[in-house]
Design a protein around this motif. Sequence first.
Motif, mmCIF file in Angstrom:
data_model
loop_
_atom_site.group_PDB
_atom_site.id
_atom_site.type_symbol
_atom_site.label_atom_id
_atom_site.label_comp_id
_atom_site.label_asym_id
_atom_site.label_seq_id
_atom_site.Cartn_x
_atom_site.Cartn_y
_atom_site.Cartn_z
ATOM 1 N N ARG A 69 -29.939 1.848 -9.486
ATOM 2 C CA ARG A 69 -28.943 2.651 -9.016
ATOM 3 C C ARG A 69 -28.542 3.816 -10.198
ATOM 4 O O ARG A 69 -27.241 4.374 -10.156
ATOM 5 N N THR A 70 -29.223 3.965 -11.099
ATOM 6 C CA THR A 70 -29.108 5.033 -12.093
ATOM 7 C C THR A 70 -29.001 6.539 -11.328
ATOM 8 O O THR A 70 -28.667 7.577 -11.756
ATOM 9 N N GLU B 7 -27.643 7.313 -8.629
ATOM 10 C CA GLU B 7 -26.282 7.712 -8.307
ATOM 11 C C GLU B 7 -25.763 8.714 -9.284
ATOM 12 O O GLU B 7 -24.992 9.474 -8.872
ATOM 13 N N LEU C 75 -27.276 11.840 -8.966
ATOM 14 C CA LEU C 75 -26.876 12.615 -7.575
ATOM 15 C C LEU C 75 -25.648 13.118 -7.806
ATOM 16 O O LEU C 75 -25.045 14.094 -7.283
ATOM 17 N N THR C 76 -24.586 12.541 -8.530
ATOM 18 C CA THR C 76 -23.277 12.917 -8.494
ATOM 19 C C THR C 76 -22.902 13.667 -9.573
ATOM 20 O O THR C 76 -21.745 13.855 -10.135
ATOM 21 N N PRO D 71 -23.536 17.315 -11.932
ATOM 22 C CA PRO D 71 -23.727 18.829 -11.453
ATOM 23 C C PRO D 71 -25.269 19.126 -11.683
ATOM 24 O O PRO D 71 -25.270 20.053 -12.275
ATOM 25 N N ARG E 151 -29.411 14.539 0.471
ATOM 26 C CA ARG E 151 -27.835 15.089 0.737
ATOM 27 C C ARG E 151 -27.729 15.155 2.197
ATOM 28 O O ARG E 151 -26.428 15.417 2.541
ATOM 29 N N ARG F 188 -18.365 6.936 -2.478
ATOM 30 C CA ARG F 188 -19.782 7.678 -2.703
ATOM 31 C C ARG F 188 -19.889 9.013 -2.134
ATOM 32 O O ARG F 188 -20.384 9.998 -2.515
ATOM 33 N N THR G 178 -18.163 11.531 -3.906
ATOM 34 C CA THR G 178 -19.031 12.013 -5.299
ATOM 35 C C THR G 178 -20.275 12.674 -4.960
ATOM 36 O O THR G 178 -20.731 13.183 -5.820
ATOM 37 N N GLY G 179 -20.459 12.651 -3.559
ATOM 38 C CA GLY G 179 -21.730 13.551 -3.249
ATOM 39 C C GLY G 179 -22.962 12.591 -3.554
ATOM 40 O O GLY G 179 -24.090 12.997 -3.638
ATOM 41 N N ALA G 180 -22.736 11.484 -3.619
ATOM 42 C CA ALA G 180 -23.850 10.419 -3.820
ATOM 43 C C ALA G 180 -24.565 9.946 -2.445
ATOM 44 O O ALA G 180 -25.508 9.760 -2.217
ATOM 45 N N PRO H 107 -24.578 11.388 1.883
ATOM 46 C CA PRO H 107 -23.837 12.420 2.829
ATOM 47 C C PRO H 107 -23.264 11.627 4.253
ATOM 48 O O PRO H 107 -23.682 10.691 4.360
ATOM 49 N N PHE I 294 -19.885 18.964 0.240
ATOM 50 C CA PHE I 294 -21.210 19.110 1.240
ATOM 51 C C PHE I 294 -21.689 20.610 0.998
ATOM 52 O O PHE I 294 -22.882 21.022 0.727
ATOM 53 N N PRO J 259 -21.553 21.507 -3.527
ATOM 54 C CA PRO J 259 -21.684 20.244 -4.102
ATOM 55 C C PRO J 259 -21.429 20.396 -5.665
ATOM 56 O O PRO J 259 -20.954 19.591 -6.358
ATOM 57 N N LEU J 260 -22.207 21.455 -6.320
ATOM 58 C CA LEU J 260 -22.288 21.588 -7.904
ATOM 59 C C LEU J 260 -20.808 21.594 -8.522
ATOM 60 O O LEU J 260 -20.157 21.144 -9.313
ATOM 61 N N LYS K 195 -18.725 18.498 -7.952
ATOM 62 C CA LYS K 195 -19.231 17.579 -8.755
ATOM 63 C C LYS K 195 -18.568 17.705 -10.373
ATOM 64 O O LYS K 195 -18.616 16.788 -11.062
ATOM 65 N N TYR L 40 -16.945 9.872 -12.250
ATOM 66 C CA TYR L 40 -17.109 8.806 -11.221
ATOM 67 C C TYR L 40 -17.542 7.762 -11.817
ATOM 68 O O TYR L 40 -18.652 7.570 -12.451
ATOM 69 N N ALA M 192 -19.525 4.286 -10.661
ATOM 70 C CA ALA M 192 -20.040 3.565 -9.258
ATOM 71 C C ALA M 192 -19.788 1.997 -9.661
ATOM 72 O O ALA M 192 -19.236 1.413 -10.597
ATOM 73 N N GLU M 193 -19.799 1.372 -8.348
ATOM 74 C CA GLU M 193 -19.567 0.037 -8.352
ATOM 75 C C GLU M 193 -20.512 -0.596 -9.310
ATOM 76 O O GLU M 193 -20.082 -1.671 -10.092
ATOM 77 N N PRO N 91 -24.014 3.032 -13.482
ATOM 78 C CA PRO N 91 -25.445 3.573 -13.401
ATOM 79 C C PRO N 91 -25.638 3.796 -15.176
ATOM 80 O O PRO N 91 -25.290 4.674 -15.787
#
Lengths: 259, 235
Positions: free
Chosen positions: A98-99, A101, A104-105, A107, A257, B45, B48-50, B52, B66, B69-70, B73, B78, B80-81, B84
């Motif tokens: 799960r890293t 993520e 992905l989040t 920039p 994406r 998610r 935060t762009g993780a 779509p 969308f 995104p940069l 972000k 963020y 996450a649950e 990471p």
Amino acid sequence: MRNILAIFRKELQITFATPVAYVALTVFTIVSSFFFLRILSEFQRQIMIATQMRPQMLQYMNFTDQVLQPLFYNVAVILIFVVPFVTMRLIAEERRSRTFELLLTSPVTPFQIAVGKYLSILVVVLVMVVLVVVYPVLVWAYAEHGGPEWSTVFTGLLGLFLVGAAFTAIGLFISSLTSSQIVAAAITFCTLLLLWVVGWAATDNTGVTRDLLSGMSAIEHIRSFAKGVIDSKDLVYYLSLVFLGVFLTHRALEAQRWR
Amino acid sequence: MIEVSNLVKRYHRLVAVGGISFKVDRGEVLGFLGPNGAGKTTTMRILTGALPATSGRAKVAGYDVFEQPLQAKRRVGYLAEVPPLYEDMSTSAFLRFVGRLKAIPRKQLADEVDRVLATCNLGEVRRRRIGNLSKGFRQRIGVAQALLGDPEVLILDEPTIGLDPNQIVEIRGLIRKLSENHTVILSTHILPEVAQICSRVVIIHRGLIVADDSLENLTTEEMSLEQTFFELTQQ
């Protein structure tokens, strides 16, 4: 650029903080030195036979052609086994733990992720290629006169590096498709092996099919490097594999994406 | 600050988020509640762009997640649950890596890492390997990572999970402090936590919003937040 560097550094940190790189380098060294010793003793045996039976043959025998050339082929084969081992975790592990993520989040663009990761493994490949230098250097150090042709050593190593670079790009792409490292390694290994042996099928065919099959084969393209020649068509072959691998990885990450 | 309109996420035939819309203003702390599987994490998610979205729009700090995104972000921290974390890195090496990803200038990076280490009380484990740390530390490294670069928007998915009561109080205090100049979305199952930190509450159930109101309006004399939650998510 800074993002590529950040990912590159992180990957190197992880590769060299875990046993992965060391195991790969050790396996590579053990197997390649075994090949070197086998080829060298075979060369020695042939020299002995020639000295006793046909001394005029001796002038046709030389270390570069009879030891280094086959060594380069054999080392390239070892790369088929070692490269999947170092590339399998690149993206598959991030998906599983799960890293991914985090990447992905953050920039960063998929392109920067792909290139940063790719370059980190290229360092491992470079270390392997540099390790191969030990063999000609050993011979040079102990030879009474002469030694290897250094230009051929250089082109051979360049060829090996390009083979490694191409294999790494393929491994990276396959790792980006799955979250299982085992699956990534198995498919990469299978792909590389097929890429290697596809040339064998060329002998059964004629015309265009034959050219295509031998042209696809990774082994065919290292031949001239091992002989001391840098041919642009071989360069193009390996560099296009590198480009294709990194490009497809970029597409696979980009697909995150919208998929 | 955050604008979500008609957000839908479908996995084949399963509808995880069925078209939700809400807004969060600057400086607001939004409690994002709902039973397990309601679509909270999915929504976060997407924001935060993780992940779509299938359809709909989401804007963070004025940027579409969308389309740009940069930019979006860069303005979001963020958690996450599942935080990471790279198990094979040390705490400070990991935070430096995240700092570089967030494009914190080289000269400020060390100070910024020190700042979040201090904020989350992680000084003692800065050189330890993350894989060897306890759940509480890992969770706090996740929070620290989100705070790096001081983003305007914080999206925290169950930030106090796995912490001991002392740490929970600390993190709550931290979020309350942050809420003075940040916009926060916070998901949690601990309802008293919401009462303590959040100014507004959105409750989602089966991918749809069933309540979107200020805390005062959802908790009346005769109904606590628990009862309201229970009532709205029982069908």
